[in-house]
Design an enzyme around this catalytic site. Structure first.
Site, PDB file in Angstrom:
ATOM      1  N   CYS A 190      11.006  -5.790   6.118  1.00  0.00           N
ATOM      2  CA  CYS A 190      10.095  -6.941   6.242  1.00  0.00           C
ATOM      3  C   CYS A 190      10.801  -8.126   6.875  1.00  0.00           C
ATOM      4  O   CYS A 190      10.211  -8.857   7.671  1.00  0.00           O
ATOM      5  CB  CYS A 190       9.515  -7.305   4.884  1.00  0.00           C
ATOM      6  SG  CYS A 190       8.317  -6.088   4.302  1.00  0.00           S
ATOM      7  N   CYS A 239      12.153  -7.330   1.629  1.00  0.00           N
ATOM      8  CA  CYS A 239      13.109  -6.259   1.873  1.00  0.00           C
ATOM      9  C   CYS A 239      13.634  -6.362   3.307  1.00  0.00           C
ATOM     10  O   CYS A 239      13.142  -7.161   4.115  1.00  0.00           O
ATOM     11  CB  CYS A 239      12.459  -4.894   1.631  1.00  0.00           C
ATOM     12  SG  CYS A 239      11.276  -4.395   2.918  1.00  0.00           S
ATOM     13  N   GLN A 293       0.863  -1.178   0.000  1.00  0.00           N
ATOM     14  CA  GLN A 293       0.000   0.000   0.000  1.00  0.00           C
ATOM     15  C   GLN A 293       0.902   1.231   0.000  1.00  0.00           C
ATOM     16  O   GLN A 293       1.555   1.525   0.995  1.00  0.00           O
ATOM     17  CB  GLN A 293      -0.910  -0.004   1.238  1.00  0.00           C
ATOM     18  CG  GLN A 293      -1.835  -1.195   1.315  1.00  0.00           C
ATOM     19  CD  GLN A 293      -2.866  -1.182   0.209  1.00  0.00           C
ATOM     20  OE1 GLN A 293      -3.534  -0.178  -0.030  1.00  0.00           O
ATOM     21  NE2 GLN A 293      -3.002  -2.298  -0.485  1.00  0.00           N
ATOM     22  N   GLU A 294       0.952   1.917  -1.129  1.00  0.00           N
ATOM     23  CA  GLU A 294       1.840   3.079  -1.256  1.00  0.00           C
ATOM     24  C   GLU A 294       1.135   4.374  -0.872  1.00  0.00           C
ATOM     25  O   GLU A 294      -0.086   4.426  -0.743  1.00  0.00           O
ATOM     26  CB  GLU A 294       2.357   3.180  -2.697  1.00  0.00           C
ATOM     27  CG  GLU A 294       3.288   2.056  -3.069  1.00  0.00           C
ATOM     28  CD  GLU A 294       3.868   2.184  -4.461  1.00  0.00           C
ATOM     29  OE1 GLU A 294       4.771   1.392  -4.766  1.00  0.00           O
ATOM     30  OE2 GLU A 294       3.437   3.046  -5.249  1.00  0.00           O
ATOM     31  N   ASN A 295       1.952   5.387  -0.712  1.00  0.00           N
ATOM     32  CA  ASN A 295       1.476   6.706  -0.352  1.00  0.00           C
ATOM     33  C   ASN A 295       2.394   7.712  -1.021  1.00  0.00           C
ATOM     34  O   ASN A 295       3.587   7.441  -1.181  1.00  0.00           O
ATOM     35  CB  ASN A 295       1.517   6.839   1.186  1.00  0.00           C
ATOM     36  CG  ASN A 295       0.856   8.078   1.683  1.00  0.00           C
ATOM     37  OD1 ASN A 295       1.335   9.181   1.457  1.00  0.00           O
ATOM     38  ND2 ASN A 295      -0.251   7.896   2.377  1.00  0.00           N
ATOM     39  N   GLU A 335       4.290  -7.880   2.929  1.00  0.00           N
ATOM     40  CA  GLU A 335       4.639  -8.810   3.998  1.00  0.00           C
ATOM     41  C   GLU A 335       4.232  -8.254   5.362  1.00  0.00           C
ATOM     42  O   GLU A 335       3.645  -8.962   6.181  1.00  0.00           O
ATOM     43  CB  GLU A 335       6.154  -9.088   3.996  1.00  0.00           C
ATOM     44  CG  GLU A 335       6.649  -9.743   2.735  1.00  0.00           C
ATOM     45  CD  GLU A 335       7.119  -8.771   1.658  1.00  0.00           C
ATOM     46  OE1 GLU A 335       8.022  -9.154   0.894  1.00  0.00           O
ATOM     47  OE2 GLU A 335       6.589  -7.641   1.576  1.00  0.00           O
TER      48      GLU A 335
END
Length: 160
Positions: A115, A112, A63-65, A75
């Protein structure tokens, strides 16, 4: 001085069809939820599916912003939801898949660093390993029988 050698052992499946049926079902859920990710900035879509010891399956996607640090990876979306909804359940296995809208991803894409640290927290908390399977959109699937293979020198509560 002493040299310390750290090794990791991973299994590599040539493709999705080689996966055991229960893992293939979990990876299918990850692929399905990857399509629903909100990634208008990176165009990099990630899906995660988690199997708990109570047989529940929890999914999450990235979920980007516009304020990049405010987004969340698939994850961590899934693992934090599992922790919030099923605090006493253990995570048995995770299936992860990632794909780009700008090019085809054939290489398995691991979690990453942030995560990996979040997964490590749950592995330490539950005192048992978490199997992690990861892939790109298609192609090879890598399996680690524990987060420790991906993050061998884990920072955990024992240091605090």
């Amino acid at each position: 001085m002493k040299e310390v050698k750290i090794e990791s052992t991973l299994l590599v499946y040539d493709n999705f069809d080689e996966l055991p049926s229960d893992v293939a079902m979990l990876m299918s859920k990850a692929i399905e939820v990857r399509q629903k990710a909100y990634a208008p900035y990176s165009n990099f879509y990630v899906g995660a599916a988690i199997l708990l010891d109570n047989d529940e399956i929890v999914t999450g996607n990235n979920q980007e912003n516009a304020s990049y640090p405010s987004g969340l990876c698939a994850e961590r979306t899934a693992i934090y939801y599992a922790g919030a909804q099923y605090p006493d359940a253990k995570i048995i296995r995770m299936a992860l898949t990632a794909g780009s809208k700008s090019h085809q991803t054939l290489t398995p894409i691991p979690p990453c660093g942030a995560c990996r640290q979040a997964i490590a927290e749950y592995e330490v908390k539950q005192e048992s390993p978490i199997e992690i399977y990861f892939m790109g959109e298609t192609g090879k699937v890598v399996m680690s029988n524990s987060l420790a293979n991906l993050l061998p020198l884990v920072f955990d509560k024992s240091f605090l």
